[in-house]
Design a protein around this motif. Sequence first.
Motif, PDB file in Angstrom:
ATOM      1  N   LEU A  57      -1.704 -73.243   4.516  1.00 44.84           N
ATOM      2  CA  LEU A  57      -0.991 -72.578   5.607  1.00 44.84           C
ATOM      3  C   LEU A  57       0.327 -71.985   5.125  1.00 44.84           C
ATOM      4  O   LEU A  57       0.699 -70.861   5.518  1.00 44.84           O
ATOM      5  CB  LEU A  57      -0.729 -73.573   6.744  1.00 44.84           C
ATOM      6  CG  LEU A  57      -1.950 -74.085   7.513  1.00 44.84           C
ATOM      7  CD1 LEU A  57      -1.516 -75.132   8.537  1.00 44.84           C
ATOM      8  CD2 LEU A  57      -2.685 -72.944   8.198  1.00 44.84           C
ATOM      9  N   SER A  58       1.033 -72.717   4.282  1.00 41.38           N
ATOM     10  CA  SER A  58       2.329 -72.247   3.784  1.00 41.38           C
ATOM     11  C   SER A  58       2.178 -70.987   2.941  1.00 41.38           C
ATOM     12  O   SER A  58       2.949 -70.030   3.083  1.00 41.38           O
ATOM     13  CB  SER A  58       3.018 -73.344   2.967  1.00 41.38           C
ATOM     14  OG  SER A  58       3.328 -74.456   3.770  1.00 41.38           O
ATOM     15  N   VAL A  59       1.193 -70.988   2.058  1.00 45.18           N
ATOM     16  CA  VAL A  59       0.966 -69.815   1.212  1.00 45.18           C
ATOM     17  C   VAL A  59       0.570 -68.613   2.071  1.00 45.18           C
ATOM     18  O   VAL A  59       1.062 -67.491   1.867  1.00 45.18           O
ATOM     19  CB  VAL A  59      -0.120 -70.101   0.153  1.00 45.18           C
ATOM     20  CG1 VAL A  59      -0.488 -68.824  -0.600  1.00 45.18           C
ATOM     21  CG2 VAL A  59       0.360 -71.166  -0.829  1.00 45.18           C
ATOM     22  N   TRP A  60      -0.308 -68.845   3.043  1.00 45.07           N
ATOM     23  CA  TRP A  60      -0.734 -67.748   3.930  1.00 45.07           C
ATOM     24  C   TRP A  60       0.463 -67.153   4.663  1.00 45.07           C
ATOM     25  O   TRP A  60       0.616 -65.929   4.733  1.00 45.07           O
ATOM     26  CB  TRP A  60      -1.779 -68.256   4.943  1.00 45.07           C
ATOM     27  CG  TRP A  60      -2.390 -67.151   5.746  1.00 45.07           C
ATOM     28  CD1 TRP A  60      -3.552 -66.470   5.481  1.00 45.07           C
ATOM     29  CD2 TRP A  60      -1.856 -66.556   6.948  1.00 45.07           C
ATOM     30  NE1 TRP A  60      -3.777 -65.508   6.430  1.00 45.07           N
ATOM     31  CE2 TRP A  60      -2.753 -65.534   7.347  1.00 45.07           C
ATOM     32  CE3 TRP A  60      -0.725 -66.792   7.715  1.00 45.07           C
ATOM     33  CZ2 TRP A  60      -2.546 -64.751   8.478  1.00 45.07           C
ATOM     34  CZ3 TRP A  60      -0.505 -66.005   8.844  1.00 45.07           C
ATOM     35  CH2 TRP A  60      -1.404 -64.993   9.216  1.00 45.07           C
ATOM     36  N   PHE A  68       8.753 -66.613   8.002  1.00 46.81           N
ATOM     37  CA  PHE A  68       8.325 -67.999   7.840  1.00 46.81           C
ATOM     38  C   PHE A  68       9.425 -68.829   7.178  1.00 46.81           C
ATOM     39  O   PHE A  68      10.042 -68.408   6.195  1.00 46.81           O
ATOM     40  CB  PHE A  68       7.058 -68.050   6.983  1.00 46.81           C
ATOM     41  CG  PHE A  68       6.525 -69.431   6.752  1.00 46.81           C
ATOM     42  CD1 PHE A  68       6.067 -70.203   7.804  1.00 46.81           C
ATOM     43  CD2 PHE A  68       6.478 -69.963   5.464  1.00 46.81           C
ATOM     44  CE1 PHE A  68       5.558 -71.484   7.594  1.00 46.81           C
ATOM     45  CE2 PHE A  68       5.974 -71.228   5.240  1.00 46.81           C
ATOM     46  CZ  PHE A  68       5.513 -71.990   6.309  1.00 46.81           C
ATOM     47  N   LYS A  69       9.664 -70.025   7.705  1.00 53.94           N
ATOM     48  CA  LYS A  69      10.721 -70.904   7.192  1.00 53.94           C
ATOM     49  C   LYS A  69      10.126 -71.856   6.156  1.00 53.94           C
ATOM     50  O   LYS A  69       9.598 -72.924   6.491  1.00 53.94           O
ATOM     51  CB  LYS A  69      11.348 -71.680   8.342  1.00 53.94           C
ATOM     52  CG  LYS A  69      11.956 -70.775   9.415  1.00 53.94           C
ATOM     53  CD  LYS A  69      12.421 -71.578  10.624  1.00 53.94           C
ATOM     54  CE  LYS A  69      12.936 -70.657  11.717  1.00 53.94           C
ATOM     55  NZ  LYS A  69      13.320 -71.416  12.932  1.00 53.94           N
ATOM     56  N   VAL A  70      10.225 -71.458   4.907  1.00 58.36           N
ATOM     57  CA  VAL A  70       9.620 -72.226   3.817  1.00 58.36           C
ATOM     58  C   VAL A  70      10.245 -73.611   3.699  1.00 58.36           C
ATOM     59  O   VAL A  70       9.539 -74.609   3.498  1.00 58.36           O
ATOM     60  CB  VAL A  70       9.775 -71.463   2.476  1.00 58.36           C
ATOM     61  CG1 VAL A  70       9.162 -72.274   1.332  1.00 58.36           C
ATOM     62  CG2 VAL A  70       9.117 -70.085   2.567  1.00 58.36           C
ATOM     63  N   ALA A  98       5.725 -70.189  12.160  1.00 59.20           N
ATOM     64  CA  ALA A  98       4.403 -69.739  11.717  1.00 59.20           C
ATOM     65  C   ALA A  98       3.745 -68.818  12.749  1.00 59.20           C
ATOM     66  O   ALA A  98       3.947 -68.959  13.947  1.00 59.20           O
ATOM     67  CB  ALA A  98       3.500 -70.948  11.465  1.00 59.20           C
ATOM     68  N   VAL A  99       2.941 -67.869  12.250  1.00 59.54           N
ATOM     69  CA  VAL A  99       2.208 -66.951  13.123  1.00 59.54           C
ATOM     70  C   VAL A  99       0.699 -67.036  12.906  1.00 59.54           C
ATOM     71  O   VAL A  99      -0.067 -66.382  13.601  1.00 59.54           O
ATOM     72  CB  VAL A  99       2.671 -65.492  12.918  1.00 59.54           C
ATOM     73  CG1 VAL A  99       4.140 -65.328  13.269  1.00 59.54           C
ATOM     74  CG2 VAL A  99       2.405 -65.029  11.471  1.00 59.54           C
TER      75      VAL A  99
END
Length: 286
Positions: A57-60, A68-70, A98-99
């Motif tokens: 999800l983070s990579v996407w 996006f707040k990494v 996230a979206v």
Amino acid sequence: MSKNKIITVQNVTVTISSEELDDYICITDIAGVKSDQSRSADIIRNWLRNRSTLEYLSVWEQLYNPKFKVFESEHFKKQAGLLTFTPSVSEWIEQTGAVGLYVKRGRFGGTYAHKDIAFEFASAISPTFKLYLIKEFQRLKEEENSKERLEWTAKRFLSKNNYLIQTDAVKNYLIPKSNYKDNLEWLAYAKEADILNVALFGFTAKAWRDANPEMAGKSNVRDFATVNELTVLSNLETHNAQMIREGRDKKERFTILKDIAEYQLDILNEAEKIKIEEKEETEETV
């Protein structure tokens, strides 16, 4: 506004919502493959607490969501696997921006995921179901594309014939006088359709309706577009959708779309002019 469509995969009804950015699939429906719908929320929570899921999800999000707040997503990853870690989709969205996932209430309610993520979720539920889901999704898209091609062909034909019977005087009368391309005050409140209208035609749909009140009830400016203009419009829609995914603001997108419209229209009109001249020369020699 989103448009919902239903597909049936191995006797399971799955809802697909066409949003502004792309297609989102109801993973609450997919979770029903593993258990009854009452436990779908728990199944999604268990999937979300997995580190591999959070990595994906983070990579996407980093690829497609500039907001996006990494840093916040790292908090989720650090807790992955802990018995006390049971995150909800809403918590993930609120804390990371996230979206790729969202929760819908009411009719067709449930947790929806971008198709890339939904297919990944389906893998965790059942690899076999995932394959059938992809196959049915592709069938739906092919059906939609076929319908769109038919509608596009018909519109091009009708628009071309409609354009040919218009005199230059009538066409000039239809075009409202404006300076929308220079004065961008309208842009802050503009809908996506009007950003495309001004980039291509030079004025908004409302400006056209105000200038042509008798025609406004039965038609719109795009009904009077040439085949070349309709072709460029289709290209602009694709470019605009991509720039929306990239998070570009309206002013930047409008400037780029305007330049693309002018460039492509000049090329197509010049090519059409040359084709007509060649045809006339051929007829003269016959």
